[in-house]
Structures are given as C-alpha cells and as structure tokens.
Scaffold this active site. Structure first.
Site, PDB file in Angstrom:
ATOM      1  N   GLY A  15       0.825  -1.213   0.000  1.00  0.00           N
ATOM      2  CA  GLY A  15       0.000   0.000   0.000  1.00  0.00           C
ATOM      3  C   GLY A  15       0.851   1.252   0.000  1.00  0.00           C
ATOM      4  NE  ARG A  18      -5.346   5.830  -1.363  1.00  0.00           N
ATOM      5  CZ  ARG A  18      -5.877   4.770  -1.970  1.00  0.00           C
ATOM      6  NH1 ARG A  18      -5.596   4.519  -3.226  1.00  0.00           N
ATOM      7  NH2 ARG A  18      -6.697   3.978  -1.307  1.00  0.00           N
ATOM      8  CG  LEU A  62       3.766   1.466  -6.748  1.00  0.00           C
ATOM      9  CD1 LEU A  62       3.795   1.269  -5.232  1.00  0.00           C
ATOM     10  CD2 LEU A  62       3.057   2.778  -7.086  1.00  0.00           C
ATOM     11  CG  ASN A  94       0.625   1.183   4.872  1.00  0.00           C
ATOM     12  OD1 ASN A  94       0.289   1.902   5.812  1.00  0.00           O
ATOM     13  ND2 ASN A  94       0.265   1.460   3.611  1.00  0.00           N
ATOM     14  CE1 TYR A 157      -8.969  -0.149   8.820  1.00  0.00           C
ATOM     15  CE2 TYR A 157      -9.558   0.600  11.024  1.00  0.00           C
ATOM     16  CZ  TYR A 157      -8.698   0.618   9.941  1.00  0.00           C
ATOM     17  OH  TYR A 157      -7.574   1.414   9.976  1.00  0.00           O
ATOM     18  CB  THR A 160      -8.849  -6.812  10.183  1.00  0.00           C
ATOM     19  OG1 THR A 160      -9.021  -5.400  10.033  1.00  0.00           O
ATOM     20  CG2 THR A 160      -9.941  -7.544   9.434  1.00  0.00           C
ATOM     21  CE  LYS A 161      -5.948  -1.946   9.791  1.00  0.00           C
ATOM     22  NZ  LYS A 161      -4.638  -2.003   9.114  1.00  0.00           N
ATOM     23  CB  ILE A 190      -3.400   9.276  10.043  1.00  0.00           C
ATOM     24  CG1 ILE A 190      -2.927   8.557  11.328  1.00  0.00           C
ATOM     25  CG2 ILE A 190      -2.231   9.890   9.281  1.00  0.00           C
ATOM     26  CD1 ILE A 190      -2.276   9.422  12.377  1.00  0.00           C
TER      27      ILE A 190
HETATM   28  P1  NAP Z   1      -5.090   4.921   2.048  1.00  0.00           P
HETATM   29  O1  NAP Z   1      -4.688   6.355   1.836  1.00  0.00           O
HETATM   30  O2  NAP Z   1      -6.441   4.491   1.630  1.00  0.00           O
HETATM   31  O3  NAP Z   1      -3.971   4.010   1.338  1.00  0.00           O
HETATM   32  C1  NAP Z   1      -4.123   2.613   1.330  1.00  0.00           C
HETATM   33  C2  NAP Z   1      -3.049   1.982   0.470  1.00  0.00           C
HETATM   34  O4  NAP Z   1      -3.244   0.561   0.483  1.00  0.00           O
HETATM   35  C3  NAP Z   1      -3.122   2.400  -0.982  1.00  0.00           C
HETATM   36  O5  NAP Z   1      -1.824   2.393  -1.524  1.00  0.00           O
HETATM   37  C4  NAP Z   1      -3.945   1.292  -1.605  1.00  0.00           C
HETATM   38  O6  NAP Z   1      -3.747   1.200  -3.015  1.00  0.00           O
HETATM   39  C5  NAP Z   1      -3.374   0.076  -0.864  1.00  0.00           C
HETATM   40  N1  NAP Z   1      -4.227  -1.106  -0.896  1.00  0.00           N
HETATM   41  C6  NAP Z   1      -5.535  -1.211  -0.526  1.00  0.00           C
HETATM   42  N2  NAP Z   1      -5.966  -2.464  -0.746  1.00  0.00           N
HETATM   43  C7  NAP Z   1      -4.903  -3.168  -1.238  1.00  0.00           C
HETATM   44  C8  NAP Z   1      -4.712  -4.509  -1.666  1.00  0.00           C
HETATM   45  N3  NAP Z   1      -5.712  -5.407  -1.648  1.00  0.00           N
HETATM   46  N4  NAP Z   1      -3.488  -4.882  -2.104  1.00  0.00           N
HETATM   47  C9  NAP Z   1      -2.457  -3.997  -2.152  1.00  0.00           C
HETATM   48  N5  NAP Z   1      -2.580  -2.709  -1.776  1.00  0.00           N
HETATM   49  C10 NAP Z   1      -3.799  -2.302  -1.336  1.00  0.00           C
HETATM   50  O7  NAP Z   1      -4.964   4.521   3.583  1.00  0.00           O
HETATM   51  P2  NAP Z   1      -4.016   5.063   4.767  1.00  0.00           P
HETATM   52  O8  NAP Z   1      -4.824   5.967   5.617  1.00  0.00           O
HETATM   53  O9  NAP Z   1      -2.709   5.503   4.234  1.00  0.00           O
HETATM   54  O10 NAP Z   1      -3.865   3.714   5.601  1.00  0.00           O
HETATM   55  C11 NAP Z   1      -2.703   2.906   5.573  1.00  0.00           C
HETATM   56  C12 NAP Z   1      -2.807   1.890   6.693  1.00  0.00           C
HETATM   57  O11 NAP Z   1      -2.933   2.594   7.945  1.00  0.00           O
HETATM   58  C13 NAP Z   1      -4.027   0.980   6.603  1.00  0.00           C
HETATM   59  O12 NAP Z   1      -3.712  -0.317   7.032  1.00  0.00           O
HETATM   60  C14 NAP Z   1      -5.010   1.620   7.582  1.00  0.00           C
HETATM   61  O13 NAP Z   1      -5.929   0.691   8.086  1.00  0.00           O
HETATM   62  C15 NAP Z   1      -4.058   2.112   8.646  1.00  0.00           C
HETATM   63  N6  NAP Z   1      -4.621   3.176   9.472  1.00  0.00           N
HETATM   64  C16 NAP Z   1      -4.970   4.373   8.959  1.00  0.00           C
HETATM   65  C17 NAP Z   1      -5.502   5.355   9.781  1.00  0.00           C
HETATM   66  C18 NAP Z   1      -5.908   6.701   9.279  1.00  0.00           C
HETATM   67  O14 NAP Z   1      -6.508   7.463  10.072  1.00  0.00           O
HETATM   68  N7  NAP Z   1      -5.625   7.079   8.042  1.00  0.00           N
HETATM   69  C19 NAP Z   1      -5.677   5.088  11.144  1.00  0.00           C
HETATM   70  C20 NAP Z   1      -5.309   3.855  11.643  1.00  0.00           C
HETATM   71  C21 NAP Z   1      -4.770   2.904  10.810  1.00  0.00           C
HETATM   72  P3  NAP Z   1      -4.952   0.707  -3.996  1.00  0.00           P
HETATM   73  O15 NAP Z   1      -6.161   1.489  -3.624  1.00  0.00           O
HETATM   74  O16 NAP Z   1      -4.449   0.945  -5.374  1.00  0.00           O
HETATM   75  O17 NAP Z   1      -5.080  -0.749  -3.723  1.00  0.00           O
END
Ligand code: NAP
Length: 251
Positions: A15, A18, A62, A94, A157, A160-161, A190
C-alpha cells in the site's frame, strides 16, 4: 532530528502508492533503503507516486500486486530477489481498507473482503517473509486505534486491526530464532484518503474535543515510528505496539 541509515537493505512496503504507505516508502528511500512498494487498483495514485519518487531511480519500484492474493505475494518475493539481488529484510504490512457502514447493514461480502485484505494479506506476506529472510529482519504491521477500542462504524475493520496486534506478537515469537523482530504501530486519526473529504472535515472538528493533542495526525508522524521500529535503534524491541494517536487511547 533523528536520521536513519538502512545500509541499502531492501524493504517491502504494501500500500505504498498513497497515504501512510507512501510516506513510509519516501522516508525509507531518504534513509538509504531500497524499496519495493505495492498497490492494487488506484492507477492515478500509483502514477503520481512513481513520478514523485523518480529521482530515486532503480532504488524504488511500485508493483501492482493485491495483498489478498497468495499467488501475487509469491510472485512479488520471487521478483524482488531477482530485481534487487538481495533478500527483503524489512517489511511493512501497511495496505488496508476501511469501509464504514452500520453494523446491521454490514454484508458477509464486506466482512470477508476486509479480512482478506487487512489480515489474510499480512498472513501471506509474513509467511513468505519468514521462509525467505535468513540474515535477520524487522516487520512492522500497521494496526489501528480501532483495533484497540473497537469500532462502532466499522467492526469488521476493528476486528482485523485487533487481530494484527495478536499476529504481531505471534510473529515476534516465531521470528526470534531467525533474528526477526515484529512490532505494530497503531495510528489514531491520520489525514489520508482513506477518509472522504466530508469525513475528514468532521474528524478535524471532533479531534479538537476528543484528542488530547487537539488535532488529527499526519502520515509523517506515523512513518517516524515505523522507521524507528524497523531500525537497529529498536534492536531489543519485539512484540510491541506503538500508539501514534495524539493521546486518544493510552493502553
Ligand atoms: P489509504 O490512503 O487508503 O492508502 C491505502 C493503500 O493501500 C493504498 O496504496 C492502496 O492502493 C493500498 N491497498 C488497498 N488495498 C490493497 C490490496 N488489496 N493490495 C495492495 N494494496 C492495497 O490509507 P491510509 O490511511 O494511508 O492507511 C494505511 C494503513 O494505515 C491501513 O492499514 C489503515 O488501516 C491504517 N490506518 C490508517 C488510519 C488513518 O486514520 N488514516 C488510522 C489507523 C490505521 P490501492 O487502492 O491501489 O489498492
């Protein structure tokens, strides 16, 4: 400012196109790491990311590989060994998805899909990592505050977390004989595209009341914790989960 030097080791960041993953990939590249990133569907973000990291040349790639597909993961590891001529010794699980929906409307399909991406993916990848990493390594799994407190908007969600923290502790035990450490980072709220603009505006307002530090966090604040855990600065830390949440949850 803390700086790290990863001595040209190879990191896999899922991931990475972005959000938090892209930030981690960028900071690893700055810290003398070679980085293989993945994404699964969003071509626009992938293209922007490749352009942004073009100056790192062959140190960054990538690939479109879905973490929930076992054969994609085997291909990914096979490819990495040939392309970078070294084993993957740093791993950041991630990639994750979040879809908010009232519990009584949550479909079996969504429940399965969330588990396949957020939990089955890290399982496939860690299994392959443990099979192939022979000279010591470090894993960081991205959990979430939702996995610690439960989530009324996305219980799939949250489940899983929470499981990711448990998997991390098991991996800390399983990997210890190979000098592989495994830790988790649990971010709070975030600012990334995992939320819609409307959700972000609402969370920003709520953050002033609900988060002791009074604001949402940024991807670089998560990346700093991840780099620390990956690095030798954390050489005696394994099975731990670092909260990056502005004080929203202390456990
Ligand atoms: P995001 O901006 O939606 O980015 C998610 C990334 O994961 C993207 O690169 C996406 O690319 C990729 N992805 C999704 N499904 C995938 C798959 N099946 N195979 C490979 N890549 C995949 O999310 P983020 O906020 O940066 O979150 C990153 C991590 O942090 C996640 O695990 C999320 O649960 C965790 N997190 C985030 C927050 C928050 O507040 N933002 C809080 C707690 C935890 P594609 O869409 O092209 O697949």
């Amino acid at each position: 400012m803390i700086t790290f030097d990863f001595d040209a080791r190879l990191a896999l960041v899922t991931g990475a196109s972005r959000g938090i993953g892209k930030q981690i990939a960028g900071e690893l590249l700055d810290a003398n790491c070679k980085v293989l990133g993945t994404y699964s569907t969003d071509e626009k973000s992938a293209s922007d990311c490749r352009n942004q990291f073009a100056s790192f040349g062959s140190d960054f790639e990538l690939l479109k590989k879905d973490v929930s597909i076992g054969s994609d993961i085997i291909e990914l590891f096979d490819y990495a060994e040939g392309r970078f001529s070294r084993e993957i010794s740093l791993l950041v699980n991630n990639a994750g998805i979040l879809k908010q929906r009232p519990f009584i409307e949550l479909s079996v399909e969504q429940w399965r899909n969330t588990f396949e991406v957020n939990l089955m993916g890290p399982f496939f990848i860690c299994q392959e990592f443990l099979k192939r990493c022979h000279s010591g390594g470090s894993i960081v799994n991205i959990s979430s505050i939702g996995g610690q407190t439960g989530g009324d908007k996305a219980p799939d969600y949250a489940a899983t977390k929470s499981a990711i923290i448990s998997l991390t502790r098991s991996l800390a035990r399983l990997g210890s004989g190979q000098n592989i450490r495994a830790n988790a980072v649990a971010p709070g709220w975030i600012k990334t595209e995992i939320f819609s603009e409307q959700q972000l505006n609402q969370l920003e307002r709520q953050a002033r009341q609900m988060i002791p530090l009074g604001r949402m966090g940024t991807p670089d604040e998560v990346a700093k914790a991840v780099l620390f855990l990956l690095s030798d600065a954390a050489s005696y830390i394994t099975g731990h989960c670092i909260n990056v949440n502005g004080g929203m949850y202390f456990g």
